[in-house]
Write a protein that holds these residues in place. Structure first.
Motif, PDB file in Angstrom:
ATOM      1  N   MET A  53       0.846  -1.178   0.000  1.00 50.68           N
ATOM      2  CA  MET A  53       0.000   0.000   0.000  1.00 50.68           C
ATOM      3  C   MET A  53       0.890   1.240   0.000  1.00 50.68           C
ATOM      4  SD  MET A  53      -3.557  -0.013   2.187  1.00 50.68           S
ATOM      5  CE  MET A  53      -2.792  -0.154   3.711  1.00 50.68           C
ATOM      6  N   PRO A  54       0.493   2.272  -0.717  1.00 52.53           N
ATOM      7  CA  PRO A  54       1.285   3.493  -0.751  1.00 52.53           C
ATOM      8  C   PRO A  54       1.408   4.130   0.636  1.00 52.53           C
ATOM      9  CG  PRO A  54      -0.311   3.487  -2.520  1.00 52.53           C
ATOM     10  CD  PRO A  54      -0.618   2.313  -1.650  1.00 52.53           C
ATOM     11  N   ALA A  92      -1.395   5.668   3.416  1.00 45.07           N
ATOM     12  CA  ALA A  92      -2.709   5.078   3.177  1.00 45.07           C
ATOM     13  C   ALA A  92      -3.323   4.653   4.498  1.00 45.07           C
ATOM     14  CB  ALA A  92      -2.586   3.884   2.247  1.00 45.07           C
ATOM     15  N   THR A  94       2.459  -0.568 -10.499  1.00 45.88           N
ATOM     16  CA  THR A  94       1.222  -0.282  -9.767  1.00 45.88           C
ATOM     17  C   THR A  94       0.900   1.207  -9.855  1.00 45.88           C
ATOM     18  OG1 THR A  94       2.392   0.013  -7.668  1.00 45.88           O
ATOM     19  CG2 THR A  94       1.515  -2.179  -8.128  1.00 45.88           C
ATOM     20  N   TYR A  95      -0.389   1.513  -9.783  1.00 48.10           N
ATOM     21  CA  TYR A  95      -0.880   2.889  -9.829  1.00 48.10           C
ATOM     22  C   TYR A  95      -1.971   3.047  -8.776  1.00 48.10           C
ATOM     23  CZ  TYR A  95       1.213   2.801 -14.482  1.00 48.10           C
ATOM     24  OH  TYR A  95       2.088   2.663 -15.533  1.00 48.10           O
ATOM     25  N   GLU A  96      -2.019   4.221  -8.165  1.00 53.34           N
ATOM     26  CA  GLU A  96      -3.085   4.539  -7.220  1.00 53.34           C
ATOM     27  C   GLU A  96      -4.125   5.368  -7.971  1.00 53.34           C
ATOM     28  OE1 GLU A  96      -2.988   6.075  -2.780  1.00 53.34           O
ATOM     29  OE2 GLU A  96      -2.671   7.716  -4.204  1.00 53.34           O
ATOM     30  N   TYR A 112      -8.614   0.807  -0.459  1.00 55.90           N
ATOM     31  CA  TYR A 112      -8.337   1.325   0.877  1.00 55.90           C
ATOM     32  C   TYR A 112      -8.839   2.752   0.979  1.00 55.90           C
ATOM     33  CZ  TYR A 112      -4.335   3.044  -1.769  1.00 55.90           C
ATOM     34  OH  TYR A 112      -3.542   3.627  -2.728  1.00 55.90           O
ATOM     35  N   LYS A 159      -8.001   6.617   2.111  1.00 53.51           N
ATOM     36  CA  LYS A 159      -6.860   7.522   2.295  1.00 53.51           C
ATOM     37  C   LYS A 159      -7.407   8.935   2.400  1.00 53.51           C
ATOM     38  CE  LYS A 159      -2.616   8.968   0.003  1.00 53.51           C
ATOM     39  NZ  LYS A 159      -1.804   8.774  -1.199  1.00 53.51           N
ATOM     40  N   LYS A 163      -9.627   4.774  -2.390  1.00 51.52           N
ATOM     41  CA  LYS A 163      -8.604   4.652  -3.433  1.00 51.52           C
ATOM     42  C   LYS A 163      -8.467   3.182  -3.800  1.00 51.52           C
ATOM     43  CE  LYS A 163      -7.170   8.969  -3.227  1.00 51.52           C
ATOM     44  NZ  LYS A 163      -7.204   9.887  -4.351  1.00 51.52           N
ATOM     45  N   LEU A 192      -5.662   0.448  -5.661  1.00 49.62           N
ATOM     46  CA  LEU A 192      -4.325   0.196  -6.181  1.00 49.62           C
ATOM     47  C   LEU A 192      -4.477  -0.794  -7.332  1.00 49.62           C
ATOM     48  CD1 LEU A 192      -1.318   0.863  -5.559  1.00 49.62           C
ATOM     49  CD2 LEU A 192      -1.228  -1.318  -4.379  1.00 49.62           C
TER      50      LEU A 192
END
Length: 155
Positions: A1-2, A5, A24-26, A111, A113, A118, A120
């Motif tokens: 997870m970024p 988050a 990966t991109y959020e 998740y 944020k 958001k 992922l």
């Protein structure tokens, strides 16, 4: 997870088993009415979902967000297609990479944020059956080594 988050709501554990995740991109999710309340309650499932690019925009298909119990007539269709929010540069990069043979856009986690839902998403290449077997062998060998190490420490 970024980094930064918050609460993890749903996770696609099978994604790493079925795909080599390369990038990966959020992304943000466009939600309707009571969907955010259901997500905050942890009633989301992305196990069989996938993302697809249509008309230069990214959409999430097959993600199940359960109807909110107190939502009465304002509830939504649980399996509706939802738009994902990404920067144009990221979408263009995804378009280029997903055109290659065998690449898919897979949702990995949902998740919260800073009060926003958001997702992922990962760019993955499908694994063959022998790749999956090899991963299982490596996982089992690692588990055996850790078990032996723990038993040696007990002595």
């Amino acid at each position: 997870m970024p980094k930064g988050a918050g609460k993890l709501v749903a996770q696609n554990k099978k994604a790493h088993h079925d795909y080599f995740i390369e990038d990966t991109y959020e992304a943000g999710i466009v939600l309707q009415g009571t969907e955010i309340k259901s997500i905050r309650a942890g009633k989301a499932n992305i196990r069989d979902s996938f993302a697809r690019i249509q008309n230069g925009e990214l959409f999430l298909h097959n993600a199940h967000i359960s109807p909110y119990e107190q939502g009465n007539r304002y509830n939504h269709d649980p399996l509706r297609t939802r738009k994902l929010l990404l920067h144009r540069k990221e979408i263009n990069k995804l378009i280029g990479e997903s055109k290659e043979q065998g690449y898919s856009i897979i949702p990995l986690k949902i998740y919260l944020k800073d009060g926003f839902a958001k997702i992922l998403i990962g760019l993955g290449k499908g694994k063959k059956k022998y790749d999956k077997r090899e991963d299982l062998k490596q996982k089992e060998a690692k588990r055996d080594i850790e078990r032996a190490f723990r038993e040696r420490q007990k002595m």
